[in-house]
Design an enzyme around this catalytic site. Structure first.
Site, mmCIF file in Angstrom:
data_model
loop_
_atom_site.group_PDB
_atom_site.id
_atom_site.type_symbol
_atom_site.label_atom_id
_atom_site.label_comp_id
_atom_site.label_asym_id
_atom_site.label_seq_id
_atom_site.Cartn_x
_atom_site.Cartn_y
_atom_site.Cartn_z
ATOM 1 N N ASP A 194 28.511 0.385 -12.574
ATOM 2 C CA ASP A 194 27.031 0.294 -11.608
ATOM 3 C C ASP A 194 27.061 1.973 -11.313
ATOM 4 O OD1 ASP A 194 25.089 -0.111 -9.863
ATOM 5 O OD2 ASP A 194 26.638 -1.946 -9.169
ATOM 6 N N ARG A 229 22.979 3.868 0.582
ATOM 7 C CA ARG A 229 23.732 2.842 0.567
ATOM 8 C C ARG A 229 25.054 2.643 1.426
ATOM 9 N NH1 ARG A 229 26.341 -1.649 -3.709
ATOM 10 N NH2 ARG A 229 24.978 -3.951 -2.391
ATOM 11 N N ASP A 287 17.881 -6.073 -10.900
ATOM 12 C CA ASP A 287 18.284 -6.776 -9.682
ATOM 13 C C ASP A 287 17.337 -7.764 -9.711
ATOM 14 O OD1 ASP A 287 20.948 -5.564 -9.445
ATOM 15 O OD2 ASP A 287 20.190 -4.470 -7.759
ATOM 16 N N ASP A 306 32.364 -8.922 -9.447
ATOM 17 C CA ASP A 306 31.281 -7.839 -9.044
ATOM 18 C C ASP A 306 32.211 -6.577 -7.786
ATOM 19 O OD1 ASP A 306 29.030 -7.236 -8.462
ATOM 20 O OD2 ASP A 306 28.496 -7.861 -10.119
ATOM 21 N N ASP A 307 31.162 -6.155 -7.316
ATOM 22 C CA ASP A 307 31.246 -5.815 -6.210
ATOM 23 C C ASP A 307 32.397 -6.929 -4.887
ATOM 24 O OD1 ASP A 307 31.605 -3.986 -4.263
ATOM 25 O OD2 ASP A 307 29.471 -3.797 -3.696
HETATM 26 C C1 GLA Z 1 24.166 -3.371 -6.877
HETATM 27 C C2 GLA Z 1 24.131 -4.071 -8.492
HETATM 28 C C3 GLA Z 1 24.200 -5.134 -8.533
HETATM 29 C C4 GLA Z 1 25.553 -5.892 -7.638
HETATM 30 C C5 GLA Z 1 25.399 -4.570 -6.535
HETATM 31 C C6 GLA Z 1 26.664 -4.928 -5.622
HETATM 32 O O1 GLA Z 1 23.152 -3.853 -6.882
HETATM 33 O O2 GLA Z 1 22.537 -4.019 -9.381
HETATM 34 O O3 GLA Z 1 24.072 -5.764 -9.619
HETATM 35 O O4 GLA Z 1 26.091 -5.349 -8.268
HETATM 36 O O5 GLA Z 1 25.299 -3.387 -6.966
HETATM 37 O O6 GLA Z 1 27.079 -4.200 -4.894
#
Ligand code: GLA
Length: 745
Positions: free
Chosen positions: A484, A449, A554, A372-373
């Site tokens: 995303d 954000r 989320d 992920d991120d």
């Molecule tokens: C969003 C997505 C999460 C995750 C974060 C990463 O909030 O919904 O699932 O990927 O970004 O920053």
């Protein structure tokens, strides 16, 4: 009644169009003033040469009338297909065109029609499609406003199967001066009464698509978005159901917009209790300049009619969106079980740490590991890095290729997170191109954000992001992308457009998003895309065209997810809902729910884990292994079976839904109870969709029952422990759940 392949008939003598299949009729005619009027939409009725008796023209007080000497012909009292404001109709219009002389009145009169087999593509926009011409027919009605020279083409597609009509409108400026389209709806439909319950799917971040409903009443009821994304707050989907309609019986209409930007879904009940539905791009902030020779195509709206209740409507949407909106390699394939590292590590990881998480996942049977991120640029928190799509070598010394190879060597697929539309000011991309964000000159720019929105209305911006992504994806073996989008748009203004085109930016932005998706889909046809926007902030049919699954929310808490997935299922197929098991206490609200309940909820989606499995006990790991084995056995049925909602979490303590295989030989029933109840009632749930004559084995209850028994008498779901005192070492049985597997003998 005419049967056979013909689905669209035109009766020249009465200038009447009748679109029909076995389920529905949609009837329109050319009115005396040349406008297109609606005569009927609903359950299939016999065709007739002439339906003009349905045009009720009556003299009424306070009415503006079109023709001198005639006090009966007023647009206000007619049912219109694409109404205008300012010439006797006082309801909200489908179209508003600002002309050079300041006028906003238009008068679209009938010119001609064409009927074609199949369904044409919409240029640059997502839309439903046919694979064979026999699957649908499309009517195009051409109208023209003589004063401006604007040509309006209204497109109607009727599918052979099920009660589906799709609609869109296309404007072409054949006049001699530019105009501004200020409102251009995809669909407008006038219904003869207001006897409906309005349902909307609304909420907030982590509370997406909750079911909310109320009776329609005189005035306007509307939901929409002006955030630039379809939003967590209101989904571009509404339902009108007859008050007596239930999940399984009664008349229901669903309206859906295949679009990911600003939308508006509105019902206006007028003074005589007729209802006008309008669906389309939200007119707020919309102003599209149409120069001579240019065209504008609206997004597509879909309306589904069902006389088999909400489940009937949902099943129609599910099949349509699963098979004729979603596309590509993954459309019909069961989805890989994944492990995503976000809640396991957030930004705090190294390559070895990721491999450690992946190794445990592999041991449990997981098929895809998703990074992920945090893997790119200077992204060690959410203040920096977005826009720099190059691997951070401190964390990933061998780049994306290095980690991808290690995961592949373990026998798993590798997936990667991107947020292509965004930039942090602390990034090389922003330092090189500060004018590439959406911002208004001389005005402060708001952040979300800590990030800013790239101007995707500009081709060079989309090109640059495409190139960075292309490089990563062609150098490393990436099988999945989580795309995303973590903030909505503010100060929406493009440095590349003149002042009189700034009202186009929101729409051009979404066209840019679609363009990037399309290019990546084409270049990497086997990559599975999952859309995401801080969870479910852009969970809409537009995105489904490019990404067959989306991160539903989320919020991974099982109790919250039951509601979110229930509401989402009203329009969207189970195969589109990203759903994972996460840790307890849950990261969104600190709640503890049992591991089996977290899995039982997450099964009804694409399934995966959002945690570090190394942190689970041996006992839990053996449960996880069983869960994965179960999902592998049943995922095809769960993701592609026929889904029925049986009990709503919005109405009581228990939720039940089920899915049935096409041959009706296997069914899975999901039962969930929010809170334990002392000395509870005896409960049964009447099932749906089974074969009445088959005997089903039910392992959980250790019974065998005919399908007709399960559907009429019901499945016994009484909790046998209710009422018995629990000893101190027994866990609290709040958030309890079960899966009943029914297998025909
Ligand atoms: C969003 C997505 C999460 C995750 C974060 C990463 O909030 O919904 O699932 O990927 O970004 O920053």
């Amino acid at each position: 009644m005419r049967k056979g392949k013909i689905m669209i008939i035109y009766h020249e003598s009465s200038k009447t169009f009748h679109l029909y299949n076995n389920e529905i009729s949609y009837i329109m005619c050319v009115l005396p003033n040349g406008h297109l009027g609606n005569l009927y939409f609903g359950k299939r009725i016999h065709d007739r040469e002439d339906f003009s008796h349905l045009l009720e023209m009556k003299q009424r007080p306070m009415t503006a009338c079109v023709y001198e000497g005639n006090r009966k012909f007023s647009l206000e009292h007619l049912k219109l297909e694409y109404p205008v404001y300012g010439s006797s109709d006082y309801r909200y219009p489908a179209v508003e065109i600002l002309q050079e002389n300041g006028s906003r009145i238009s008068d679209f009169t009938y010119v001609s029609y064409t009927i074609a087999a199949g369904k044409p593509k919409l240029q640059g926009l997502p839309a439903t499609y046919t694979e064979k011409d026999e699957e649908a027919q499309t009517l195009c009605v051409k109208l023209k406003d003589e004063v401006t020279g604007i040509v309006l083409e209204l497109l109607y597609t009727i599918f052979t199967q099920r009660g589906i009509i799709t609609r869109s409108a296309r404007f072409t400026n054949e006049g001699t001066s530019s105009v501004h389209l200020l409102n251009a709806m995809s669909l407008s439909l006038d219904l003869p009464d207001k006897d409906y319950v309005w349902m909307q799917f609304s909420g907030a971040w982590s509370r997406e698509r909750h079911v909310k409903e109320r009776r329609l009443e005189q005035g306007i009821q509307s939901v929409g978005s002006i955030r630039g994304n379809s939003s967590h707050e209101h989904n571009p989907f509404i339902v009108l159901r007859r008050p007596s309609a239930t999940e399984n019986a009664g008349e229901v209409m669903g309206f859906s917009l295949i679009y990911s930007g600003n939308h508006r879904m509105q019902a206006e009940v007028d003074t005589h209790d007729t209802t006008r539905i309008t669906v389309g791009i939200n007119p707020q902030n919309f102003d599209w300049k149409l120069d001579c020779g240019e065209s504008f195509q609206t997004p597509e709206a879909v309306v589904v009619f069902s006389d088999k209740g909400l489940n009937g409507m949902s099943q129609t949407f599910h099949k349509l969106y699963q098979k004729r909106l979603a596309r590509g390699y993954w459309r019909d394939r069961p989805r890989p079980i994944l492990n995503n590292n976000w809640e396991a590590t957030y930004f705090d990881f190294t390559e070895d740490r990721l491999v450690e998480i992946a190794a445990k996942a592999k041991e449990c049977g997981v098929e895809l590991f998703v990074l992920d991120d945090g893997w790119f640029g200077a992204r060690s928190n959410d203040y920096a890095g977005l826009g720099d799509w190059v691997a951070n070598r401190e964390r990933l010394p061998q780049g994306i290729k290095g980690i991808a190879d290690r995961i592949e060597e373990m026998g798993m697929k590798f997936g990667l997170w991107f947020e292509p539309e965004m930039v942090n000011k602390d990034s090389d991309l922003y330092r090189a191109h500060p004018d590439w964000i959406l911002q208004t000159p001389q005005r402060h720019s708001c952040h979300g954000r800590n990030q800013y929105v790239l101007d995707f209305s500009r081709k060079e911006v989309v090109d640059c992001i495409y190139e960075m992504m292309y490089k990563i994806l062609s150098e490393a073996k990436v099988s999945y992308i989580k795309w995303d989008m973590n903030r909505s748009i503010t100060e929406c203004c493009s440095a590349a457009l003149p002042a009189d085109r700034q009202g186009e930016v929101f729409h051009r932005y979404i066209l840019g998003v679609y363009d990037l998706y399309e290019r990546l889909n084409t270049a990497f046809p086997q990559i599975l895309f999952e859309s995401c926007a801080s969870g479910g902030g852009r969970f809409d049919p537009g995105i489904l065209y490019y990404a067959p699954q989306g991160w539903t929310s989320d919020d991974t808490d099982a109790a919250e997810r039951v509601k979110i997935q229930y509401g989402t299922s009203m329009c969207y197929p189970v195969s589109s809902m990203g759903s994972h098991v996460s840790v307890v206490p849950n990261h969104q609200l600190n709640r503890k729910t049992p591991l089996h309940t977290r899995a039982n909820v997450a099964y009804f989606g694409t399934f995966g884990y959002e945690l570090d499995l190394n942190k689970l006990s041996d006992e839990e790991i053996s449960e996880v292994k069983q869960q994965i084995t179960f999902m592998k056995e049943y995922r095809e049925l769960i993701q592609f079976g026929t889904f029925y909602r049986l009990k709503s979490p919005f109405e009581g303590n228990e939720t039940v839904w089920m899915t049935v295989s096409e041959d009706k030989k296997t069914a899975l029933v999901f039962w969930y109870r929010e809170r334990n109840v002392v000395n509870a009632d005896f409960t049964r749930v009447r099932l749906q969709g089974l074969d009445p004559d088959l005997i089903y084995r039910n392992e959980y209850n250790e019974t065998e029952n005919y399908g007709d028994e399960l559907m009429n008498l019901g499945l016994l779901t009484t909790d046998c422990t209710a009422g018995e005192p629990t000893s101190e070492d027994q866990p609290c049985t709040d958030y309890e759940s079960r899966i009943y597997v029914l297998t025909a003998k």
